[in-house]
Design an enzyme around this catalytic site. Structure first.
Site, PDB file in Angstrom:
ATOM      1  N   ARG A  17      11.612   0.052  -0.139  1.00 31.45           N
ATOM      2  CA  ARG A  17      10.521   0.188  -1.119  1.00 31.45           C
ATOM      3  C   ARG A  17       9.615  -1.037  -1.187  1.00 31.45           C
ATOM      4  O   ARG A  17       8.562  -1.006  -1.816  1.00 31.45           O
ATOM      5  CB  ARG A  17      11.099   0.512  -2.505  1.00 31.45           C
ATOM      6  CG  ARG A  17      11.524   1.975  -2.605  1.00 31.45           C
ATOM      7  CD  ARG A  17      11.951   2.298  -4.011  1.00 31.45           C
ATOM      8  NE  ARG A  17      13.262   1.758  -4.313  1.00 31.45           N
ATOM      9  CZ  ARG A  17      13.698   1.519  -5.553  1.00 31.45           C
ATOM     10  NH1 ARG A  17      12.914   1.740  -6.596  1.00 31.45           N
ATOM     11  NH2 ARG A  17      14.911   1.059  -5.745  1.00 31.45           N
ATOM     12  N   GLU A 158      29.225   5.365 -12.707  1.00 33.26           N
ATOM     13  CA  GLU A 158      27.863   5.283 -12.181  1.00 33.26           C
ATOM     14  C   GLU A 158      26.974   6.349 -12.824  1.00 33.26           C
ATOM     15  O   GLU A 158      27.450   7.428 -13.200  1.00 33.26           O
ATOM     16  CB  GLU A 158      27.890   5.467 -10.650  1.00 33.26           C
ATOM     17  CG  GLU A 158      28.486   4.285  -9.918  1.00 33.26           C
ATOM     18  CD  GLU A 158      27.778   2.983 -10.239  1.00 33.26           C
ATOM     19  OE1 GLU A 158      26.566   2.880 -10.008  1.00 33.26           O
ATOM     20  OE2 GLU A 158      28.446   2.056 -10.753  1.00 33.26           O
ATOM     21  N   ALA A 366     -17.653 -41.732  -0.241  1.00 32.80           N
ATOM     22  CA  ALA A 366     -17.867 -40.289  -0.113  1.00 32.80           C
ATOM     23  C   ALA A 366     -18.024 -39.920   1.364  1.00 32.80           C
ATOM     24  O   ALA A 366     -18.696 -40.605   2.115  1.00 32.80           O
ATOM     25  CB  ALA A 366     -19.117 -39.888  -0.880  1.00 32.80           C
ATOM     26  N   ARG A 426     -23.638 -47.577  14.321  1.00 35.61           N
ATOM     27  CA  ARG A 426     -24.692 -46.583  14.147  1.00 35.61           C
ATOM     28  C   ARG A 426     -25.940 -47.171  14.761  1.00 35.61           C
ATOM     29  O   ARG A 426     -26.064 -48.388  14.902  1.00 35.61           O
ATOM     30  CB  ARG A 426     -24.893 -46.264  12.664  1.00 35.61           C
ATOM     31  CG  ARG A 426     -25.318 -47.445  11.861  1.00 35.61           C
ATOM     32  CD  ARG A 426     -25.519 -47.123  10.392  1.00 35.61           C
ATOM     33  NE  ARG A 426     -26.118 -48.266   9.745  1.00 35.61           N
ATOM     34  CZ  ARG A 426     -25.763 -48.738   8.549  1.00 35.61           C
ATOM     35  NH1 ARG A 426     -24.820 -48.165   7.858  1.00 35.61           N
ATOM     36  NH2 ARG A 426     -26.385 -49.783   8.043  1.00 35.61           N
TER      37      ARG A 426
END
Ligand code: UD1
Ligand code: CA
Length: 449
Positions: A17, A158, A366, A426
């Site tokens: 199930r 049962e 950042a 850079r």
């Protein structure tokens, strides 16, 4: 000396199930497989041997057990002929064991260890068999406990075999049972399958034991303790119940949850008092948070240690292997994996740090990115104490930025930066005087308003 203890966990059901390729008992609640909850409960009550009965249809369960407890801990029930038949599948694996055994279920993960302890204790006191019963709101489907006037159990009937009068009884069998191992297997060999389901019922050992002169006692638990999981809906209900317990336990231990319902825990989450958790936070496995830390809204945290007074989030992601020292600040949209942050180090915005050691008080600007992966291997980045990483720095690992060193904003750092130095990588900026004014004038002439 108290008697030796063991546990047999039944996990041979198909679990059809659940409608899943994953065997039912391997589905997780609080980040831990249901079967592992039962194994942990057995271990918590001092079981020195735990045997798991698995089905021939689910080799994945056997493989899981082999990993957790070793190959000898799993036995196979070849066909699902009932709970008594399932327990008998463990008989050989239990040979040589002289002591008490508790029968548990792989799909009922929340029987509290205290309850099992109570059963072992009652057995030590009274001998015979002990069943765990509960008062059911709706007893449909459960075995009913037929109680004698002295409160002992005469037998278990049962649901399918019960008369309408018996069905009106609401004291039910949880399934958990405790007995002396030898007695149990002896009684089991006498169980027959002449009943409504044509199965060998474990529950028959109660009447058999009683007629053999054994005491048959009951411990009464809560219905919620014995909650079984058969469907994904019930799995979600079990998860919700677990989360609710964890939230209450955290708050009772001094943790502040601003909106408890939106905080999700793992079974092993450890949070010290005076930690504040803001709304919408998810904790995966292996999280430890020291006192005074604050986890701001919308964080996803897994496999992480967070130091005293640290601040994390909002919207941060801490992945396995993250270790944050005292007073560390991790801000929004920061992802960290397998990295150590020394005391008071900071990464406040938009950053990825993976496979790295960040020294105390270092500040990551950042957009700092550790480039830790070349498509084949992972490499480490080391950032020294008091270093300052300029915004939008790409650190191409393996690479080291020394103590107190700087990197220039927008740099791609491929070589180590010595202590106290500035690493810039850079292209230089060129200004062309008057270019913008000239350009604007030309465009306006070509395209008059
Ligand atoms: C069982 C009890 C019932 C109790 C109920 C509680 C019996 C006969 N009945 O009923 O009294 O109220 O649990 O939930 O024991 N299993 C095997 N092999 C088998 C059959 C079952 O390993 O051949 C395992 C299942 O995977 C499951 C557990 O045993 O984990 C219980 O079996 P299930 O068929 O669900 O028993 P119930 O009919 O619910
Ligand atoms: Ca059941």
């Amino acid at each position: 000396m108290s008697r030796a203890r063991a546990a047999i966990i039944l996990a041979a059901g198909q679990g059809t199930r659940m409608k899943s390729d994953l065997p039912k008992v391997l589905h997780e609640v609080g980040g831990r497989a249901m079967l592992d909850w039962a194994i942990a409960a057995a271990a918590n009550t001092g079981a020195e041997r735990t045997i798991i009965v698995t089905g021939a249809h689910s080799p994945a369960v056997g493989a899981h057990v082999a990993k957790v407890l070793g190959a000898n801990a799993a036995v196979i029930q070849d066909r699902p002929l009932g709970t008594a038949h399932a327990v008998r599948a463990a008989e050989q694996a239990m040979s040589g064991f002289d002591g008490d055994v508790a029968i548990l279920y792989g799909d009922a993960p929340f029987v509290p260890p205290e309850r099992i302890e109570q059963m072992f204790a009652l057995r030590a006191e009274k001998g015979g068999l002990v069943v765990l019963g509960f008062e059911a709101r709706d007893p449909t489907g459960y075995g009913r406990l037929m109680l004698a006037d002295d409160g002992t159990v005469e037998r278990i009937v049962e649901h399918k075999d019960a008369t309408p009068e018996q069905r009106a009884i609401t004291v039910c069998n949880s399934g958990v049972l405790c007995a002396d191992a030898r007695t149990l297997f002896e009684l089991l060999s006498r169980v027959r399958s002449d009943n409504a389901k044509g199965e060998f019922y474990l529950t028959d050992v109660v009447a058999l034991g009683r007629s053999a002169g054994f005491k048959t006692s009951i411990v009464v638990g809560m219905e919620s303790d014995t909650l079984g999981v058969n469907t994904k809906v019930e799995l979600a209900a079990a998860e919700a119940a677990f989360q609710q317990r964890m939230r209450v336990a955290a708050m009772e231990a001094g943790v502040t949850l601003i909106d408890p319902a939106s905080v999700f825990f793992s079974h092993d989450t450890q949070i010290a008092p005076d930690v504040v958790i803001e709304p919408s936070v998810f904790f995966g496995k292996g999280v430890r948070i020291a006192k005074g830390a604050r986890i701001k809204a919308f964080c996803h945290i897994e496999g992480a240690e967070i130091g005293e007074g640290a601040n994390v989030g909002p919207s941060a992601r801490l992945r396995p292997g993250t270790k944050l020292g005292r007073g560390v600040k991790i801000g929004n949209f920061v992802e960290i994996k397998n990295a150590n942050f020394g005391e008071k180090a900071q990464a406040s915005h938009l950053t990825y740090v993976g496979d790295a050691d960040v020294g105390a008080r270092a500040n990551l600007g950042a957009g700092t990115i550790t480039c830790n992966y070349d498509g084949f291997d992972k490499y480490r980045t080391t950032i020294g104490e008091d270093a300052f990483i300029g915004s939008d720095t790409a650190l191409v690992a393996p690479v080291t930025v020394g103590k107190g060193a700087y990197t220039g904003t927008g740099s791609v750092i491929t070589k180590d930066v010595p202590d106290g130095a500035l690493g810039v990588a850079r292209s230089r900026q060129a200004n062309i005087e008057g270019w913008a004014d000239k350009n604007r004038a030309k465009k306006r002439k070509d395209k008059p308003a």
